[in-house]
Design a protein around this motif. Sequence first.
Motif, PDB file in Angstrom:
ATOM      1  N   ALA A 111       0.814  -1.218   0.000  1.00  0.00           N
ATOM      2  CA  ALA A 111       0.000   0.000   0.000  1.00  0.00           C
ATOM      3  C   ALA A 111       0.844   1.263   0.000  1.00  0.00           C
ATOM      4  O   ALA A 111       0.443   2.293  -0.541  1.00  0.00           O
ATOM      5  N   GLU A 112       2.033   1.190   0.578  1.00  0.00           N
ATOM      6  CA  GLU A 112       2.895   2.372   0.649  1.00  0.00           C
ATOM      7  C   GLU A 112       3.645   2.636  -0.649  1.00  0.00           C
ATOM      8  O   GLU A 112       4.296   3.685  -0.794  1.00  0.00           O
ATOM      9  N   HIS A 113       3.537   1.723  -1.611  1.00  0.00           N
ATOM     10  CA  HIS A 113       4.267   1.863  -2.871  1.00  0.00           C
ATOM     11  C   HIS A 113       3.366   2.102  -4.081  1.00  0.00           C
ATOM     12  O   HIS A 113       3.825   1.999  -5.211  1.00  0.00           O
ATOM     13  N   VAL A 114       2.090   2.401  -3.837  1.00  0.00           N
ATOM     14  CA  VAL A 114       1.172   2.672  -4.942  1.00  0.00           C
ATOM     15  C   VAL A 114       0.674   4.108  -4.844  1.00  0.00           C
ATOM     16  O   VAL A 114       0.645   4.707  -3.765  1.00  0.00           O
ATOM     17  N   ALA A 115       0.310   4.664  -5.988  1.00  0.00           N
ATOM     18  CA  ALA A 115      -0.208   6.032  -6.057  1.00  0.00           C
ATOM     19  C   ALA A 115      -1.366   6.063  -7.045  1.00  0.00           C
ATOM     20  O   ALA A 115      -1.610   5.100  -7.772  1.00  0.00           O
ATOM     21  N   LEU A 116      -2.064   7.170  -7.059  1.00  0.00           N
ATOM     22  CA  LEU A 116      -3.208   7.372  -7.951  1.00  0.00           C
ATOM     23  C   LEU A 116      -2.925   8.541  -8.884  1.00  0.00           C
ATOM     24  O   LEU A 116      -2.435   9.587  -8.453  1.00  0.00           O
ATOM     25  N   SER A 117      -3.193   8.358 -10.165  1.00  0.00           N
ATOM     26  CA  SER A 117      -3.156   9.475 -11.105  1.00  0.00           C
ATOM     27  C   SER A 117      -4.528  10.132 -11.091  1.00  0.00           C
ATOM     28  O   SER A 117      -5.532   9.503 -11.437  1.00  0.00           O
ATOM     29  N   PHE A 118      -4.583  11.406 -10.701  1.00  0.00           N
ATOM     30  CA  PHE A 118      -5.886  12.066 -10.502  1.00  0.00           C
ATOM     31  C   PHE A 118      -5.843  13.506 -10.963  1.00  0.00           C
ATOM     32  O   PHE A 118      -4.937  14.260 -10.597  1.00  0.00           O
ATOM     33  N   ASN A 119      -6.818  13.880 -11.807  1.00  0.00           N
ATOM     34  CA  ASN A 119      -6.916  15.275 -12.238  1.00  0.00           C
ATOM     35  C   ASN A 119      -8.345  15.784 -12.268  1.00  0.00           C
ATOM     36  O   ASN A 119      -8.617  16.827 -12.838  1.00  0.00           O
ATOM     37  N   GLY A 120      -9.276  15.071 -11.628  1.00  0.00           N
ATOM     38  CA  GLY A 120     -10.647  15.534 -11.510  1.00  0.00           C
ATOM     39  C   GLY A 120     -11.585  15.057 -12.593  1.00  0.00           C
ATOM     40  O   GLY A 120     -12.778  15.363 -12.552  1.00  0.00           O
ATOM     41  N   GLY A 121     -11.105  14.331 -13.599  1.00  0.00           N
ATOM     42  CA  GLY A 121     -11.972  13.789 -14.634  1.00  0.00           C
ATOM     43  C   GLY A 121     -12.827  12.645 -14.098  1.00  0.00           C
ATOM     44  O   GLY A 121     -12.517  12.055 -13.059  1.00  0.00           O
ATOM     45  N   LYS A 122     -13.873  12.310 -14.822  1.00  0.00           N
ATOM     46  CA  LYS A 122     -14.848  11.325 -14.322  1.00  0.00           C
ATOM     47  C   LYS A 122     -14.257   9.936 -14.131  1.00  0.00           C
ATOM     48  O   LYS A 122     -14.595   9.221 -13.183  1.00  0.00           O
ATOM     49  N   CYS A 255     -17.226  16.282 -10.626  1.00  0.00           N
ATOM     50  CA  CYS A 255     -17.113  17.694 -10.980  1.00  0.00           C
ATOM     51  C   CYS A 255     -18.413  18.210 -11.594  1.00  0.00           C
ATOM     52  O   CYS A 255     -19.013  17.557 -12.458  1.00  0.00           O
ATOM     53  N   CYS A 256     -18.831  19.420 -11.205  1.00  0.00           N
ATOM     54  CA  CYS A 256     -20.097  20.001 -11.647  1.00  0.00           C
ATOM     55  C   CYS A 256     -20.137  20.290 -13.150  1.00  0.00           C
ATOM     56  O   CYS A 256     -21.219  20.446 -13.721  1.00  0.00           O
ATOM     57  N   GLY A 261     -23.111  19.851 -19.562  1.00  0.00           N
ATOM     58  CA  GLY A 261     -22.992  19.481 -20.969  1.00  0.00           C
ATOM     59  C   GLY A 261     -21.607  19.083 -21.411  1.00  0.00           C
ATOM     60  O   GLY A 261     -21.395  18.757 -22.582  1.00  0.00           O
ATOM     61  N   TYR A 262     -20.645  19.079 -20.516  1.00  0.00           N
ATOM     62  CA  TYR A 262     -19.309  18.596 -20.855  1.00  0.00           C
ATOM     63  C   TYR A 262     -19.262  17.082 -20.652  1.00  0.00           C
ATOM     64  O   TYR A 262     -19.767  16.558 -19.653  1.00  0.00           O
ATOM     65  N   THR A 263     -18.655  16.370 -21.572  1.00  0.00           N
ATOM     66  CA  THR A 263     -18.509  14.918 -21.418  1.00  0.00           C
ATOM     67  C   THR A 263     -17.054  14.490 -21.316  1.00  0.00           C
ATOM     68  O   THR A 263     -16.762  13.378 -20.881  1.00  0.00           O
ATOM     69  N   SER A 264     -16.134  15.324 -21.737  1.00  0.00           N
ATOM     70  CA  SER A 264     -14.701  15.034 -21.694  1.00  0.00           C
ATOM     71  C   SER A 264     -13.977  16.328 -21.400  1.00  0.00           C
ATOM     72  O   SER A 264     -14.174  17.322 -22.098  1.00  0.00           O
ATOM     73  N   LEU A 265     -13.138  16.339 -20.366  1.00  0.00           N
ATOM     74  CA  LEU A 265     -12.532  17.576 -19.897  1.00  0.00           C
ATOM     75  C   LEU A 265     -11.037  17.614 -20.176  1.00  0.00           C
ATOM     76  O   LEU A 265     -10.315  16.653 -19.901  1.00  0.00           O
ATOM     77  N   GLY A 266     -10.597  18.739 -20.720  1.00  0.00           N
ATOM     78  CA  GLY A 266      -9.173  18.985 -20.935  1.00  0.00           C
ATOM     79  C   GLY A 266      -8.869  20.413 -20.539  1.00  0.00           C
ATOM     80  O   GLY A 266      -9.416  20.941 -19.573  1.00  0.00           O
ATOM     81  N   ALA A 267      -8.019  21.064 -21.294  1.00  0.00           N
ATOM     82  CA  ALA A 267      -7.705  22.468 -21.041  1.00  0.00           C
ATOM     83  C   ALA A 267      -8.872  23.356 -21.477  1.00  0.00           C
ATOM     84  O   ALA A 267      -9.664  22.982 -22.346  1.00  0.00           O
ATOM     85  N   PRO A 285     -27.020  16.859 -19.143  1.00  0.00           N
ATOM     86  CA  PRO A 285     -25.834  16.391 -18.417  1.00  0.00           C
ATOM     87  C   PRO A 285     -25.103  15.287 -19.165  1.00  0.00           C
ATOM     88  O   PRO A 285     -25.666  14.629 -20.049  1.00  0.00           O
ATOM     89  N   ALA A 286     -23.868  15.083 -18.809  1.00  0.00           N
ATOM     90  CA  ALA A 286     -22.989  14.170 -19.544  1.00  0.00           C
ATOM     91  C   ALA A 286     -23.569  12.777 -19.693  1.00  0.00           C
ATOM     92  O   ALA A 286     -23.479  12.158 -20.768  1.00  0.00           O
ATOM     93  N   TRP A 287     -24.147  12.233 -18.640  1.00  0.00           N
ATOM     94  CA  TRP A 287     -24.632  10.848 -18.688  1.00  0.00           C
ATOM     95  C   TRP A 287     -25.849  10.662 -19.599  1.00  0.00           C
ATOM     96  O   TRP A 287     -26.261   9.539 -19.861  1.00  0.00           O
TER      97      TRP A 287
END
Length: 323
Positions: A111-122, A255-256, A261-267, A285-287
């Motif tokens: 558990a101490e050697h794993v990480a998560l890639s996270f940037n707020g996308g669904k 994320c709100c 109406g956003y389905t894929s988020l970037g810059a 909404p996206a779904w």
Amino acid sequence: TGVLKGFDQLLNIVLDEAVETMHDPENPDSSEVQQRSVGLVVLRGPSIILVSPTDGSEEIENPFVQADSAELDFASLSEATYRLADQATPLGCKVAAALGVIEEAVERYGAEHVALSFNGGKDCTALMHLVRAALHRHETRHGIASRPLVSLYVLYKRSFYEIDEFVKQSVRRYRLDLVEKSGPMKSGLESFKADHSQIKAIFVGTRKDDPYSSQLSSFSPTDSDWPQFMRVNPVLDWTFEDIWRYIHEDGVPYCCLYDQGYTSLGAVDTTTKNPALLKDGKYQPAWSLAEGCLERSGRSSTSSSSPASGLPVPEKEPGLERE
């Protein structure tokens, strides 16, 4: 009129001791008005024409942030997620399989050697919830104290304000040890590895229908000329529809922007609302998107190397992988 209690950059405001003043609609020039006290109210930005303080103004902390983004109960979160995994449904099977991959990674690397890639996308948001569920079970079974989850956020040059706020809320909700690195991706990963040499594997929310991801497997090492990590892809076989079905069934905060109406988020400059969701002059909404293959219709061609999984993929072969 009222006492301002909170607001955001979209000009949604909260007023207390609010008083509504009503004019006669049939005689707008009349000086006769009616008033009523309405107490605490929330006013949505699009309906606000003018904000005019009568006694000056001062900045106050948002009184709703702490309550809205307090740390989640990981025991309840884990129980609900594993209960969903036990259901003999298509979604239940996919949740069970994803949890199995996460559990294998934790057992293999620790558990101490794993990480998560996270940037707020669904996609990485759904994954974050799954990882916390599995980690809680692992920690409980082994009598290990719960620890912050190391999470990597490789920053866009111009990100959405709403995304940045959601990331901050997620840090509190999920007890993340958030590490922010500037791009490009490869140099960001090199810097991350230099600072966090104990990390051997990174959980990534990549799906096979993401660009350049069809040949990946649940455990895929980074390319030889990239910083060396094991990419762990628990939701690789999930679809756009699966992600949203899981988010709703397991009550995952998101994320709100996906409500707008956003389905894929970037810059900011390469992302727009999905035109496929425009109905009767209003974005759904996206779904609500009927065809998952149109998920990236709101992304310009220059954003093809930045999916929602948390780590963008390069234009050819992926090194590590926001949607």
